[in-house]
Motif scaffolding. Structure first.
Motif, PDB file in Angstrom:
ATOM      1  N   PRO A  87       0.794  -1.228   0.000  1.00  0.00           N
ATOM      2  CA  PRO A  87       0.000   0.000   0.000  1.00  0.00           C
ATOM      3  C   PRO A  87       0.831   1.285   0.000  1.00  0.00           C
ATOM      4  N   ASP A  88       2.126   1.185   0.244  1.00  0.00           N
ATOM      5  CA  ASP A  88       2.954   2.393   0.250  1.00  0.00           C
ATOM      6  C   ASP A  88       3.672   2.615  -1.079  1.00  0.00           C
ATOM      7  N   ASP A  89       3.606   1.638  -2.008  1.00  0.00           N
ATOM      8  CA  ASP A  89       4.401   1.739  -3.227  1.00  0.00           C
ATOM      9  C   ASP A  89       3.900   2.818  -4.182  1.00  0.00           C
ATOM     10  N   MET A  90       2.654   2.766  -4.592  1.00  0.00           N
ATOM     11  CA  MET A  90       2.159   3.778  -5.537  1.00  0.00           C
ATOM     12  C   MET A  90       2.204   5.177  -4.922  1.00  0.00           C
ATOM     13  N   PRO A  91       1.810   5.359  -3.647  1.00  0.00           N
ATOM     14  CA  PRO A  91       1.988   6.684  -3.047  1.00  0.00           C
ATOM     15  C   PRO A  91       3.453   7.148  -3.081  1.00  0.00           C
ATOM     16  N   ALA A  92       4.407   6.216  -2.942  1.00  0.00           N
ATOM     17  CA  ALA A  92       5.827   6.580  -3.028  1.00  0.00           C
ATOM     18  C   ALA A  92       6.169   7.058  -4.430  1.00  0.00           C
ATOM     19  N   HIS A  93       5.608   6.414  -5.454  1.00  0.00           N
ATOM     20  CA  HIS A  93       5.846   6.863  -6.832  1.00  0.00           C
ATOM     21  C   HIS A  93       5.266   8.266  -7.054  1.00  0.00           C
ATOM     22  N   ILE A  94       4.107   8.519  -6.484  1.00  0.00           N
ATOM     23  CA  ILE A  94       3.480   9.843  -6.625  1.00  0.00           C
ATOM     24  C   ILE A  94       4.346  10.909  -5.949  1.00  0.00           C
ATOM     25  N   LYS A  95       4.807  10.628  -4.739  1.00  0.00           N
ATOM     26  CA  LYS A  95       5.661  11.582  -4.025  1.00  0.00           C
ATOM     27  C   LYS A  95       6.947  11.845  -4.804  1.00  0.00           C
ATOM     28  N   SER A  96       7.498  10.793  -5.395  1.00  0.00           N
ATOM     29  CA  SER A  96       8.708  10.950  -6.201  1.00  0.00           C
ATOM     30  C   SER A  96       8.437  11.834  -7.417  1.00  0.00           C
ATOM     31  N   PHE A 123      15.141  11.478  -0.066  1.00  0.00           N
ATOM     32  CA  PHE A 123      13.822  11.471   0.573  1.00  0.00           C
ATOM     33  C   PHE A 123      13.196  10.102   0.321  1.00  0.00           C
ATOM     34  N   GLU A 124      13.241   9.237   1.335  1.00  0.00           N
ATOM     35  CA  GLU A 124      12.672   7.890   1.221  1.00  0.00           C
ATOM     36  C   GLU A 124      11.164   7.977   1.399  1.00  0.00           C
ATOM     37  N   HIS A 125      10.433   7.347   0.473  1.00  0.00           N
ATOM     38  CA  HIS A 125       8.972   7.388   0.528  1.00  0.00           C
ATOM     39  C   HIS A 125       8.346   6.041   0.884  1.00  0.00           C
ATOM     40  N   ARG A 126       9.146   4.990   1.015  1.00  0.00           N
ATOM     41  CA  ARG A 126       8.624   3.665   1.358  1.00  0.00           C
ATOM     42  C   ARG A 126       8.682   3.437   2.864  1.00  0.00           C
ATOM     43  N   ARG A 127       7.811   2.549   3.363  1.00  0.00           N
ATOM     44  CA  ARG A 127       7.739   2.270   4.801  1.00  0.00           C
ATOM     45  C   ARG A 127       8.932   1.466   5.316  1.00  0.00           C
ATOM     46  N   ARG A 128       9.389   0.515   4.533  1.00  0.00           N
ATOM     47  CA  ARG A 128      10.462  -0.360   5.025  1.00  0.00           C
ATOM     48  C   ARG A 128      11.828   0.152   4.574  1.00  0.00           C
ATOM     49  N   PRO A 129      12.887  -0.296   5.224  1.00  0.00           N
ATOM     50  CA  PRO A 129      14.236   0.135   4.845  1.00  0.00           C
ATOM     51  C   PRO A 129      14.586  -0.294   3.419  1.00  0.00           C
ATOM     52  N   HIS A 130      15.385   0.531   2.770  1.00  0.00           N
ATOM     53  CA  HIS A 130      15.860   0.243   1.413  1.00  0.00           C
ATOM     54  C   HIS A 130      17.330   0.628   1.296  1.00  0.00           C
ATOM     55  N   ARG A 131      17.980   0.051   0.325  1.00  0.00           N
ATOM     56  CA  ARG A 131      19.343   0.441  -0.040  1.00  0.00           C
ATOM     57  C   ARG A 131      19.206   1.210  -1.349  1.00  0.00           C
ATOM     58  N   ARG A 132      19.538   2.495  -1.321  1.00  0.00           N
ATOM     59  CA  ARG A 132      19.351   3.374  -2.476  1.00  0.00           C
ATOM     60  C   ARG A 132      20.697   3.763  -3.078  1.00  0.00           C
ATOM     61  N   GLU A 133      20.701   3.948  -4.390  1.00  0.00           N
ATOM     62  CA  GLU A 133      21.926   4.328  -5.083  1.00  0.00           C
ATOM     63  C   GLU A 133      21.764   5.702  -5.714  1.00  0.00           C
ATOM     64  N   ILE A 134      22.759   6.556  -5.458  1.00  0.00           N
ATOM     65  CA  ILE A 134      22.792   7.907  -6.005  1.00  0.00           C
ATOM     66  C   ILE A 134      24.046   8.026  -6.854  1.00  0.00           C
ATOM     67  N   VAL A 135      23.898   8.599  -8.048  1.00  0.00           N
ATOM     68  CA  VAL A 135      25.030   8.847  -8.939  1.00  0.00           C
ATOM     69  C   VAL A 135      25.405  10.319  -8.821  1.00  0.00           C
ATOM     70  N   LEU A 136      26.708  10.574  -8.610  1.00  0.00           N
ATOM     71  CA  LEU A 136      27.246  11.930  -8.602  1.00  0.00           C
ATOM     72  C   LEU A 136      28.130  12.076  -9.824  1.00  0.00           C
ATOM     73  N   HIS A 137      27.916  13.154 -10.570  1.00  0.00           N
ATOM     74  CA  HIS A 137      28.687  13.387 -11.802  1.00  0.00           C
ATOM     75  C   HIS A 137      29.100  14.856 -11.819  1.00  0.00           C
ATOM     76  N   LEU A 138      30.401  15.097 -11.902  1.00  0.00           N
ATOM     77  CA  LEU A 138      30.905  16.470 -11.927  1.00  0.00           C
ATOM     78  C   LEU A 138      31.402  16.821 -13.314  1.00  0.00           C
ATOM     79  N   SER A 139      30.739  17.815 -13.909  1.00  0.00           N
ATOM     80  CA  SER A 139      31.138  18.309 -15.239  1.00  0.00           C
ATOM     81  C   SER A 139      31.915  19.610 -15.063  1.00  0.00           C
ATOM     82  N   PRO A 140      33.059  19.731 -15.733  1.00  0.00           N
ATOM     83  CA  PRO A 140      33.837  20.979 -15.632  1.00  0.00           C
ATOM     84  C   PRO A 140      33.165  22.132 -16.366  1.00  0.00           C
TER      85      PRO A 140
END
Length: 140
Positions: A87-96, A123-140
């Motif tokens: 029940p938290d998945d679609m609301p998480a997609h909406i928040k995203s 900003f985590e929108h799901r009820r249970r813990p998750h492992r999330r991946e963020i990409v950082l890219h630096l352009s000159p």
């Protein structure tokens, strides 16, 4: 162009700051000026640049989004069709969809040009813990 991936473990809904880790990446690149792109590789969490001084700001944001888009098992949310993942998945997609999955931060003097009280948050929108991946890219 330097790039890295950060893994962030979440503990349920809420904001997790990663400003320090992004700053370390920028400093380690040795680039004086550029643009840092921050991208989250998921569809049920998002990214924010937000105040990092008063924890009440984070609590109020959590409360606002919980009221704005409650879980699908709450009264009035029976219009949601996508409930296969809970029940938290679609609301998480909406928040995203209402927030951001990528951010751009200018870099000068080898550091991010964030304001005095600004921080980078997952900003985590799901009820249970998750492992999330963020990409950082630096352009000159």
């Amino acid at each position: 162009m330097p790039q890295t991936r950060l893994t962030i473990d979440t503990h349920g809904p809420g904001l997790t700051e990663f400003t320090g880790r992004a700053g370390e990446f920028v400093r380690g690149c040795g680039t004086d000026e550029g643009l840092l792109t921050v991208f989250v590789r998921h569809t049920s969490c998002s990214l924010l640049i937000q105040e990092n001084a008063d924890p009440d700001v984070r609590r109020d944001l959590d409360a606002f989004f919980a009221r704005l888009v409650p879980p699908a098992d709450q009264p009035g949310m029976d219009w949601i069709v996508h409930t296969t993942e809970g029940p938290d998945d679609m609301p998480a997609h909406i928040k995203s969809a209402l927030t951001a999955t990528s951010l751009s931060v200018p870099v000068a003097g080898g550091r991010m040009l964030l304001g005095t009280w600004q921080g980078l948050y997952l900003f985590e929108h799901r009820r249970r813990p998750h492992r999330r991946e963020i990409v950082l890219h630096l352009s000159p």
